[in-house]
Design an enzyme around this catalytic site. Structure first.
Site, short mmCIF file in Angstrom:
data_model
loop_
_atom_site.label_atom_id
_atom_site.label_comp_id
_atom_site.label_asym_id
_atom_site.label_seq_id
_atom_site.Cartn_x
_atom_site.Cartn_y
_atom_site.Cartn_z
N THR A 140 11.00 -43.81 -7.94
CA THR A 140 11.20 -42.98 -6.66
C THR A 140 12.90 -43.06 -6.13
O THR A 140 13.47 -44.05 -6.37
CB THR A 140 10.49 -43.43 -5.33
OG1 THR A 140 10.89 -42.97 -4.16
CG2 THR A 140 10.46 -44.93 -5.38
N ASP A 141 13.16 -42.01 -5.54
CA ASP A 141 14.50 -41.99 -4.91
C ASP A 141 14.66 -42.86 -3.87
O ASP A 141 15.91 -43.56 -3.26
CB ASP A 141 14.93 -40.43 -4.81
CG ASP A 141 14.01 -39.79 -3.55
OD1 ASP A 141 12.92 -40.58 -3.14
OD2 ASP A 141 14.57 -38.71 -3.02
N GLU A 142 13.60 -43.35 -3.23
CA GLU A 142 13.64 -44.26 -2.20
C GLU A 142 14.34 -45.54 -2.27
O GLU A 142 14.61 -46.52 -1.45
CB GLU A 142 12.19 -44.53 -1.57
CG GLU A 142 11.54 -43.23 -1.08
CD GLU A 142 10.30 -43.41 -0.23
OE1 GLU A 142 10.18 -44.26 0.53
OE2 GLU A 142 9.42 -42.22 -0.36
N LYS A 169 8.91 -50.89 -5.31
CA LYS A 169 9.22 -49.87 -6.74
C LYS A 169 10.72 -50.56 -7.04
O LYS A 169 10.97 -50.36 -8.40
CB LYS A 169 9.34 -48.54 -5.97
CG LYS A 169 8.13 -47.92 -5.65
CD LYS A 169 6.90 -47.84 -6.86
CE LYS A 169 7.35 -46.80 -7.75
NZ LYS A 169 6.12 -46.69 -8.78
#
Ligand code: NAD
Length: 338
Positions: A140-142, A169
């Protein structure tokens, strides 16, 4: 790299994994998909539609963190590649109860990776067979943290995760990275922005807004609603994954994003206006149901992806226009919640 015959797809009963399996079975007449999914509250085999019964879809209910089971799968099937979608994926849940996020997202990814390494490789940098089976981590971009008003997440940015979800992640990505650098494993990581589309779990933002609107409940918006996310239609994400899995360079990271930056307020407004047109409630607008609620703890302000690397190197482009993607999504949920 040529199409691998049997691919272990984990989390294939979830939102993105099921979209990938449907796409893959439709477009690749050679592949066999082994789908390992624990069927947590977020997994639903109905997401696969008629592909659930497809002769080249083998479903196994189980945990990616279960070493015995994962080894058994590798022994029973000649697994030619892994795409790891399985995860606890909801930020709010990670704030309430982070433990399962560490178990699945960190330990589970490590388990898959380590079993794959031992099965596929005889020693560091020595694959047993020539085709260098690939391990693809869906991320994820998070992991990059939060942006200010300007700038984009690019692949060379340092990780700075802020929630237990994004930290789990990020940790998994780092383990994957280490298996490439230390053991020469053929890995690839894709970091994607917020997905939307038919079939997403009810707990996520877009389904929640549509459901609350249609049931006449208050539509909750965290804080001032000015947090920005970069939205991508799930089928575009799936196509990016397919490209990265087959054509991505070993050890590389590719960011995938739609270039659709929207505040939560804009998303709510877009959805309410669409619902006003498609499913009027007889009143003026669904926007009357909006209620601002206490902000999410540690709520990241802005995410936005620089997808130029996957565009340039692999020829990927987001095809779905945001307005048409949102329309398809709303129509699907109107049917679902009818
Ligand atoms: P989802 O919550 O809809 O699906 C997750 C699936 O994983 C479910 O089917 C669940 O049953 C399964 N699962 C959970 N724990 C498991 C375990 N221990 N063993 C086996 N299966 C397990 O999630 P999603 O939205 O489809 O996300 C898929 C992946 O994409 C995740 O890795 C997520 O971090 C990543 N991602 C999601 C988004 C998004 O907007 N949804 C954006 C970027 C990246």
């Amino acid at each position: 790299m040529q199409a691998q015959q049997t691919i272990l797809v984990t989390g294939g009963a979830g939102f993105i994994g099921s979209n990938y399996i449907r796409y893959k079975l439709k477009t690749d007449p050679e592949c066999i998909i082994v789908n390992l999914d624990l069927l947590t509250y977020a997994g639903n085999l109905q997401n696969l539609g008629e592909y659930q019964e497809h002769p080249r879809h083998i479903f196994i209910k189980g945990d990616i963190a279960d070493r015995r089971l994962v080894k058994q799968i590798f022994e029973e099937y000649s697994i030619g590649g892994v795409i790891n979608f399985a995860a606890e994926s909801h930020v709010d849940n990670s704030i309430a109860d982070p433990e399962v996020f560490i178990r699945t997202n960190v330990n589970g990814t490590f388990n898959l990776l380590d079993v794959a390494y031992k099965k596929w490789m005889s020693a560091p940098f020595q694959y047993r067979v020539a085709n260098n089976q690939r391990f693809h981590q869906i991320s994820t971009d998070e992991v990059y943290g939060s942006l200010g008003e300007t700038g984009l997440f690019s692949e060379n940015m340092a990780y700075a995760p802020n929630s237990p979800y994004s930290a789990s992640k990020a940790a998994a990505d780092m383990i994957v990275r280490s298996y490439h650098h230390t053991y020469g494993m053929n890995t690839v990581i894709t970091n994607c922005s917020n997905n939307y589309g038919p079939g997403q779990h009810d707990e996520k933002l877009i389904p929640t807004i549509i459901r609350k609107a249609l049931t006449g409940d208050k539509i909750p918006i965290y804080g001032d609603g000015k947090n920005i996310r970069d939205w991508l239609f799930v089928e575009d994400h799936v196509k990016g994954i397919e490209l990265a899995f087959y054509k991505g360079k070993a050890g590389e990271v590719y960011n995938i994003g739609g270039g659709n930056e929207r505040t939560n307020n804009e998303i709510v407004e877009n959805l309410c206006r669409l619902l006003d047109k498609l499913q009027s409630n007889g009143r003026q607008t669904y926007l009357e149901q909006v209620q601002f609620v206490e902000d999410r703890a540690g709520h990241d302000k802005r995410y936005a992806i620089d997808a130029s690397k996957i565009e340039k190197d692999l020829g990927w482009n987001a095809e779905e226009d945001f307005a048409s993607g949102l329309l398809k999504t709303v129509q699907w949920y109107i049917e679902k919640y009818r």
